[in-house]
Design an enzyme around this catalytic site. Sequence first.
Site, PDB file in Angstrom:
ATOM      1  N   GLU A 146      83.514  31.166  55.515  1.00 39.71           N
ATOM      2  CA  GLU A 146      82.079  31.149  55.816  1.00 39.71           C
ATOM      3  C   GLU A 146      81.840  30.959  57.319  1.00 39.71           C
ATOM      4  O   GLU A 146      80.907  31.533  57.891  1.00 39.71           O
ATOM      5  CB  GLU A 146      81.399  30.052  54.988  1.00 39.71           C
ATOM      6  CG  GLU A 146      81.442  30.392  53.506  1.00 39.71           C
ATOM      7  CD  GLU A 146      81.038  29.247  52.608  1.00 39.71           C
ATOM      8  OE1 GLU A 146      81.675  28.177  52.706  1.00 39.71           O
ATOM      9  OE2 GLU A 146      80.089  29.409  51.822  1.00 39.71           O
ATOM     10  N   GLU A 198      86.315  28.733  46.128  1.00 36.66           N
ATOM     11  CA  GLU A 198      85.561  27.583  45.612  1.00 36.66           C
ATOM     12  C   GLU A 198      85.485  27.571  44.092  1.00 36.66           C
ATOM     13  O   GLU A 198      85.494  26.518  43.461  1.00 36.66           O
ATOM     14  CB  GLU A 198      84.133  27.581  46.188  1.00 36.66           C
ATOM     15  CG  GLU A 198      84.034  27.136  47.641  1.00 36.66           C
ATOM     16  CD  GLU A 198      84.301  28.247  48.645  1.00 36.66           C
ATOM     17  OE1 GLU A 198      84.818  29.316  48.249  1.00 36.66           O
ATOM     18  OE2 GLU A 198      83.993  28.051  49.839  1.00 36.66           O
TER      19      GLU A 198
HETATM   20  N1  3HC Z   1      90.654  19.829  52.124  1.00 41.18           N
HETATM   21  C1  3HC Z   1      91.467  18.749  52.187  1.00 41.18           C
HETATM   22  N2  3HC Z   1      92.815  18.816  52.141  1.00 41.18           N
HETATM   23  C2  3HC Z   1      93.358  20.036  52.021  1.00 41.18           C
HETATM   24  C3  3HC Z   1      92.579  21.210  51.939  1.00 41.18           C
HETATM   25  C4  3HC Z   1      91.166  21.076  52.019  1.00 41.18           C
HETATM   26  N3  3HC Z   1      90.359  22.131  51.982  1.00 41.18           N
HETATM   27  N4  3HC Z   1      93.400  22.264  51.829  1.00 41.18           N
HETATM   28  C5  3HC Z   1      94.653  21.785  51.829  1.00 41.18           C
HETATM   29  N5  3HC Z   1      94.629  20.436  51.950  1.00 41.18           N
HETATM   30  C6  3HC Z   1      95.787  19.536  52.034  1.00 41.18           C
HETATM   31  C7  3HC Z   1      96.611  19.533  50.745  1.00 41.18           C
HETATM   32  O1  3HC Z   1      96.110  18.600  49.814  1.00 41.18           O
HETATM   33  C8  3HC Z   1      97.973  19.155  51.275  1.00 41.18           C
HETATM   34  O2  3HC Z   1      97.966  17.772  51.485  1.00 41.18           O
HETATM   35  P1  3HC Z   1      99.305  16.900  51.290  1.00 41.18           P
HETATM   36  O3  3HC Z   1     100.306  17.485  52.242  1.00 41.18           O
HETATM   37  O4  3HC Z   1      98.854  15.519  51.612  1.00 41.18           O
HETATM   38  O5  3HC Z   1      99.701  17.091  49.859  1.00 41.18           O
HETATM   39  C9  3HC Z   1      98.031  19.816  52.641  1.00 41.18           C
HETATM   40  O6  3HC Z   1      96.667  20.073  53.000  1.00 41.18           O
HETATM   41  C10 3HC Z   1      98.782  21.137  52.662  1.00 41.18           C
HETATM   42  O7  3HC Z   1      98.302  21.966  51.627  1.00 41.18           O
HETATM   43  P2  3HC Z   1      99.240  23.033  50.885  1.00 41.18           P
HETATM   44  O8  3HC Z   1     100.501  22.399  50.464  1.00 41.18           O
HETATM   45  O9  3HC Z   1      98.401  23.679  49.850  1.00 41.18           O
HETATM   46  O10 3HC Z   1      99.547  24.024  52.120  1.00 41.18           O
HETATM   47  P3  3HC Z   1      99.849  25.578  52.123  1.00 41.18           P
HETATM   48  O11 3HC Z   1     100.213  25.919  53.507  1.00 41.18           O
HETATM   49  O12 3HC Z   1     100.755  25.944  51.003  1.00 41.18           O
HETATM   50  O13 3HC Z   1      98.456  26.281  51.782  1.00 41.18           O
HETATM   51  C11 3HC Z   1      96.081  26.616  51.976  1.00 41.18           C
HETATM   52  C12 3HC Z   1      97.404  26.216  52.691  1.00 41.18           C
HETATM   53  C13 3HC Z   1      96.151  28.078  51.560  1.00 41.18           C
HETATM   54  C14 3HC Z   1      94.955  26.374  52.934  1.00 41.18           C
HETATM   55  C15 3HC Z   1      95.948  25.759  50.689  1.00 41.18           C
HETATM   56  O14 3HC Z   1      96.097  24.401  51.044  1.00 41.18           O
HETATM   57  C16 3HC Z   1      94.629  25.881  49.989  1.00 41.18           C
HETATM   58  O15 3HC Z   1      94.455  26.778  49.193  1.00 41.18           O
HETATM   59  N6  3HC Z   1      93.688  24.925  50.259  1.00 41.18           N
HETATM   60  C17 3HC Z   1      92.434  24.813  49.569  1.00 41.18           C
HETATM   61  C18 3HC Z   1      91.519  25.878  49.943  1.00 41.18           C
HETATM   62  C19 3HC Z   1      90.177  25.694  49.312  1.00 41.18           C
HETATM   63  O16 3HC Z   1      90.028  25.609  48.109  1.00 41.18           O
HETATM   64  N7  3HC Z   1      89.170  25.682  50.184  1.00 41.18           N
HETATM   65  C20 3HC Z   1      87.827  25.644  49.744  1.00 41.18           C
HETATM   66  C21 3HC Z   1      87.326  24.272  49.879  1.00 41.18           C
HETATM   67  S1  3HC Z   1      85.702  24.155  49.226  1.00 41.18           S
HETATM   68  C22 3HC Z   1      84.742  24.691  50.501  1.00 41.18           C
HETATM   69  O17 3HC Z   1      85.209  25.134  51.522  1.00 41.18           O
HETATM   70  C23 3HC Z   1      83.298  24.549  50.254  1.00 41.18           C
HETATM   71  C24 3HC Z   1      82.471  25.343  51.211  1.00 41.18           C
HETATM   72  O18 3HC Z   1      82.086  26.543  50.602  1.00 41.18           O
HETATM   73  C25 3HC Z   1      81.258  24.584  51.606  1.00 41.18           C
END
Ligand code: 3HC
Length: 697
Positions: free
Chosen positions: A105, A125
């Site tokens: 976004e 999301e």
């Molecule tokens: N918020 C907080 N912590 C997060 C996070 C996030 N969005 N994304 C990842 N982390 C943390 C994980 O919990 C993990 O923590 P840990 O090491 O303490 O266990 C660390 O970051 C590393 O994460 P991964 O092991 O998953 O790392 P990868 O490199 O394999 O993947 C990624 C990276 C593709 C970014 C994956 O972490 C991911 O898919 N993250 C979530 C993405 C997501 O769902 N984002 C949407 C959030 S909702 C949003 O944005 C609302 C908006 O519309 C207003």
Amino acid sequence: MSNLVAYEVHGAIALIALDSPPVNAMSVEVRQGIVDALAQAQNDDSISAIVLVGRGRCFCGGADIREFGKPRLKPYLRNIIDQLEASKKPVIAAIHKTAIGGGCELALGCHYRVGDKTASFGLPEIKLGLLPGAGGTQRLPRLIGIEAALDAILSGDYVGAEKAKELGFLDDIIPGDLESGAIDFARKLLAAGKGVRPVGRIKIDARGATEIFASARKKTARRARGLIAPERCIAAMESALTGTLEEGLDLERKYFDELVQSDQSKAQRHLFFAQRQAHKVPGVTADTQAREIKSVAVVGCGTMGRGITMAVANGGLPVIVLEADNDALDKGMKLVSDTYAGSVKRGSLSAPDMEARLSLISGTTQYADLAEADIVIEAVFEDMDLKKQIFERLDQVCKPDAILATNTSSLDINEIAAATRRPENVIGTHFFSPANIMKLMENVRGDKTSPEVIATVMKLSKTINKVGTMVGVCDGFVGNRMLYAYRTQAEFLLEEGALPHQIDKVIYDFGFPMGPFAMGDLAGLDVGYQVRQHRRKTRPSNDRYSFIADRIVEMGRFGQKNNKGWYHYEKGSRTPQPDPEIETLIKGISAELGITRRQISDAEILERCMYTLINEGAKLLGEKIASRPSDIDLIWVYGYGFPIGKGGPMFYADHIGIETIYSAMKILHDKHGDMLAPAPLLEELARSGKTFADLQG
Ligand code: 3HC
Ligand code: NAI
């Protein structure tokens, strides 16, 4: 200025760099950092354009999920994106790896987007039970059209660089260094006299919208039964067609606030963190080195061997499959090609992708061809003697540090490991059928499995896009042992007055894709029969036991494979039809047992089935077969279809209340005997007022 956001000046270009490991999630500090950097660039007359990048692992992983459910703190992401879009100086997002959720976004708020070849965007999301809450539902359809935007938002899947460019999300793919390439891109824009280009001002192409939304609703009703978020995504996107940007953003925010508080989103967020926590396996420290897996071998090309082979190839690794003879090998390989061809026909796989995957797969009947594999996954018949023979042979031919894994669904991994000279390299990798589709890998550590091998297999799970968990050895491991307890309870209910279709409907309405009896018919009833015959010798004689399932198999009813099991099936149909013969059998068995059948309520069915499941989970935790409650949740959600919006059995247990479940189990124990005794851990939690969440660690 926040030290999580860097600000640099490159001539007339300001570079704003998110620098908040591990994934540049937009915590309040990062948001404030962006606002400050943006203000600095706006107030500096020597700056004519702004480039926004993410340093480290990816561009941006979105909103900081850990802040959800807590009071919202300013500056809000939506306002930052509005500020970016309103900037008079062009803003260019430069994306490497992922721009997802709020990160996507943020990029949509910029006037231009470029990426390197690793770039991808996505709005995942929905996988957290949410909708994009910072303009995604309003800006993405404006930029790439309603159909592609609906696809991205409802699937939550990532879109790679090439496709992103084709859709118009990326303006350019930059070869070489991204930051300097993006600065060059900005300079060229300025030289060409190009200015700002706000996505929010694009007029949406509404042609065909009614049909597109109707078709999305139909798919969603089927695929995301019972979940609220998908409908909210669709409704918010519809509003992008009918109102102003501002009105659309308000509606989107209203839905986001509602969803973020919902039990479903809390459950799905729990599963997000559970997946990451599952990789922290007791006994495996941060300095344990996972081995590199460059090639995989599979032994057996039956139902599971084929699925595992495809799962490995889908993850991009070469895989060689060994069968007992050429006929079995040819048959198996043909079924693999047919499965891929079916996906191409349905449009879920492109023909070039099919070719790429097939080119990774080869077959053999010679053990010598497995000599160089880094890991061998055995998937032959469930027979201990056969598995031991195969492991002995593998031990002789495979290189010394090759990992030997078994897909057994219940056999003792330690006994299999003892057939080799390398028990530290032996492990269970329990896939679920169909293994190319089902997300779970319930990995099983033997007593002697080395930490390095555990780390390697967990990493492999991730490489091939599976949800990996690690459990210990016991009969049935975590998943099937709990399944056995839950099915047994369902069979007691049959003896007492319920019928298969009533129980299956209750479980389906709860959110499972099917109930225990329809599932049994699908999997085949003869396999379970053999396992029960094998267990007969060890079953405590005072345990209550239901003979209904055995009688059904003895009547020659094996499930869908011969069109009759707990139900009957019309030829060529997979729809279960209640069968009077089964009803007569069940009623006859109740009479034999001297049980007066009674009307059993749906509520009683649900409670008894789910509480038994939870109780068995608590036993497994107490015995340390499962390391933490959330691992069990992953196993049941991704292996057995426990409704995702309820977060898995142990998360659901906390929602119901431990005391309630414990009291119900005490009653079941009194009525049905020791096999339904409350787990000591359940009793301990009930007495201390604690929850499963308190055990997470
Ligand atoms: N918020 C907080 N912590 C997060 C996070 C996030 N969005 N994304 C990842 N982390 C943390 C994980 O919990 C993990 O923590 P840990 O090491 O303490 O266990 C660390 O970051 C590393 O994460 P991964 O092991 O998953 O790392 P990868 O490199 O394999 O993947 C990624 C990276 C593709 C970014 C994956 O972490 C991911 O898919 N993250 C979530 C993405 C997501 O769902 N984002 C949407 C959030 S909702 C949003 O944005 C609302 C908006 O519309 C207003
Ligand atoms: P299957 O009967 O479909 O396939 C077994 C395959 O192994 C056959 O193709 C057979 O030709 C081959 N085979 C037998 N002996 C062999 C040998 N000596 N060398 C090479 N190949 C040989 O069985 P399925 O269902 O695939 O099960 C395999 C394993 O996976 C079993 O241990 C089972 O318990 C486990 N499993 C099965 C699940 C299922 O739903 N079917 C789910 C999870 C695990």
